[in-house]
Design a protein around this motif. Structure first.
Motif, PDB file in Angstrom:
ATOM      1  N   VAL A  92       0.856  -1.182   0.000  1.00  0.00           N
ATOM      2  CA  VAL A  92       0.000   0.000   0.000  1.00  0.00           C
ATOM      3  C   VAL A  92       0.895   1.235   0.000  1.00  0.00           C
ATOM      4  CG1 VAL A  92      -1.914  -1.135   1.206  1.00  0.00           C
ATOM      5  CG2 VAL A  92      -0.099  -0.044   2.533  1.00  0.00           C
ATOM      6  N   PRO A  93       0.345   2.437  -0.253  1.00  0.00           N
ATOM      7  CA  PRO A  93       1.164   3.654  -0.155  1.00  0.00           C
ATOM      8  C   PRO A  93       1.837   3.744   1.213  1.00  0.00           C
ATOM      9  CG  PRO A  93      -0.902   4.159  -1.230  1.00  0.00           C
ATOM     10  CD  PRO A  93      -1.009   2.731  -0.753  1.00  0.00           C
ATOM     11  N   TRP A  94       3.027   4.356   1.246  1.00  0.00           N
ATOM     12  CA  TRP A  94       3.871   4.321   2.438  1.00  0.00           C
ATOM     13  C   TRP A  94       3.185   4.868   3.683  1.00  0.00           C
ATOM     14  CZ3 TRP A  94       7.522   1.534   4.042  1.00  0.00           C
ATOM     15  CH2 TRP A  94       8.357   1.925   5.094  1.00  0.00           C
ATOM     16  N   THR A  95       2.436   5.946   3.563  1.00  0.00           N
ATOM     17  CA  THR A  95       1.756   6.522   4.725  1.00  0.00           C
ATOM     18  C   THR A  95       0.800   5.511   5.337  1.00  0.00           C
ATOM     19  OG1 THR A  95       1.907   8.738   3.771  1.00  0.00           O
ATOM     20  CG2 THR A  95       0.313   8.414   5.533  1.00  0.00           C
ATOM     21  N   ARG A  96       0.064   4.796   4.493  1.00  0.00           N
ATOM     22  CA  ARG A  96      -0.871   3.786   4.984  1.00  0.00           C
ATOM     23  C   ARG A  96      -0.127   2.577   5.541  1.00  0.00           C
ATOM     24  NH1 ARG A  96      -4.580   2.846  -0.057  1.00  0.00           N
ATOM     25  NH2 ARG A  96      -5.290   1.077   1.215  1.00  0.00           N
ATOM     26  N   ALA A  97       0.992   2.214   4.906  1.00  0.00           N
ATOM     27  CA  ALA A  97       1.785   1.082   5.402  1.00  0.00           C
ATOM     28  C   ALA A  97       2.232   1.333   6.841  1.00  0.00           C
ATOM     29  CB  ALA A  97       2.988   0.848   4.497  1.00  0.00           C
ATOM     30  N   LYS A  98       2.715   2.532   7.099  1.00  0.00           N
ATOM     31  CA  LYS A  98       3.156   2.865   8.453  1.00  0.00           C
ATOM     32  C   LYS A  98       1.986   2.851   9.431  1.00  0.00           C
ATOM     33  CE  LYS A  98       5.277   6.754   7.716  1.00  0.00           C
ATOM     34  NZ  LYS A  98       6.078   7.948   8.050  1.00  0.00           N
ATOM     35  N   ALA A  99       0.850   3.417   9.007  1.00  0.00           N
ATOM     36  CA  ALA A  99      -0.320   3.480   9.883  1.00  0.00           C
ATOM     37  C   ALA A  99      -0.856   2.084  10.200  1.00  0.00           C
ATOM     38  CB  ALA A  99      -1.405   4.337   9.237  1.00  0.00           C
ATOM     39  N   PHE A 100      -0.959   1.229   9.190  1.00  0.00           N
ATOM     40  CA  PHE A 100      -1.472  -0.120   9.401  1.00  0.00           C
ATOM     41  C   PHE A 100      -0.552  -0.936  10.307  1.00  0.00           C
ATOM     42  CE2 PHE A 100      -3.814  -0.089   5.047  1.00  0.00           C
ATOM     43  CZ  PHE A 100      -4.814   0.696   5.608  1.00  0.00           C
TER      44      PHE A 100
END
Length: 248
Positions: free
Chosen positions: A68-76
């Protein structure tokens, strides 16, 4: 009796470790060739991905990789104590927010210019600021540009998927790409423009090692299991050429 007590303690330790591991580990990353690549059939491959898969196999853990996009990867990756994240550059600012499991690959960052921009004898940041530069959003490279006076909607274009930058560069919508050398080189080769994109300036201070990390709330037994598996994989990597190297 002592043998029985020892056996009970041993079994308790085993069950404790097993209890500290989920049936399936969720692993998050972004599309970032050649480290992580999503194939047409949906499978995820790449230099860093291959190493992560070896670690999970060695740790005998089931897993699922999500791209997924990096921002979402970190959040997940922050939602579960068992979630993992890769490839993330290790920095002082990030040190306490992650548990660093294993180094994967070396990352080097540079500026690449469009073919029709005249060459300078020595490209420097102040010269490049006169142009529009594409960079991946929410990355160390973006922070670097902003810290050096680049301004959004003026001379910096932050995009979620840096794959778009190649097309924008060829269409004259941007003047430079600022990103990982291996990523940009592979994108240029794929587009057939390897001889047209010139690397004009390396940024050594952004050279980092990409890591596999765990959630800061992950159980100790789980972390130990992953790190032990990573050490065994690292020993094997030293014996063979795995195509992705880190500075020792």
């Amino acid at each position: 009796m002592q043998y029985l007590i020892g056996s009970v303690i041993g079994l308790s330790s085993i069950f404790s470790v097993l209890a500290a591991t989920p049936a399936k580990v969720d692993i998050y990353t972004e599309h970032f060739p050649p480290y992580q690549i999503e194939q047409k059939n949906g499978s995820i491959t790449g230099l860093a991905t291959d190493i992560v898969r070896l670690i999970m196999w060695e740790a005998e853990l089931g897993y699922q990789i999500y791209m997924v996009p990096w921002t979402r990867a970190k959040a997940f990756s922050e939602k579960s104590p068992y979630s993992l994240l890769y490839s993330i550059a290790r920095t002082e600012q990030r040190e306490e927010n992650h548990v660093w499991i294993a180094p994967l690959c070396q990352l080097k960052i540079a500026f690449y210019k469009r073919a029709d921009i005249a060459n300078e004898q020595a490209w420097e940041i102040w010269r490049i600021k006169q142009y529009v530069v594409a960079v991946a959003a929410d990355q160390l490279s973006e922070n670097y540009l902003k810290a050096h006076g680049f301004v959004a909607d003026k001379n910096i274009l932050s995009i979620t998927n840096l794959d778009r930058a190649g097309e924008l560069l060829e269409r004259g919508r941007i003047d430079f790409i600022f990103g990982a050398e291996s990523f940009v080189d592979q994108m240029a080769a794929r587009m057939g423009v390897t001889e047209q994109w010139d690397k004009v300036l390396d940024i050594p201070e952004l050279s980092k090692t990409l890591y596999l990390t765990a959630n800061s709330n992950a159980p100790t037994e789980y972390i130990n299991r992953l790190r032990a598996a990573a050490e065994r994989v690292q020993m094997q990597r030293k014996k063979v050429d795995v195509g992705c190297h880190i500075d020792e």
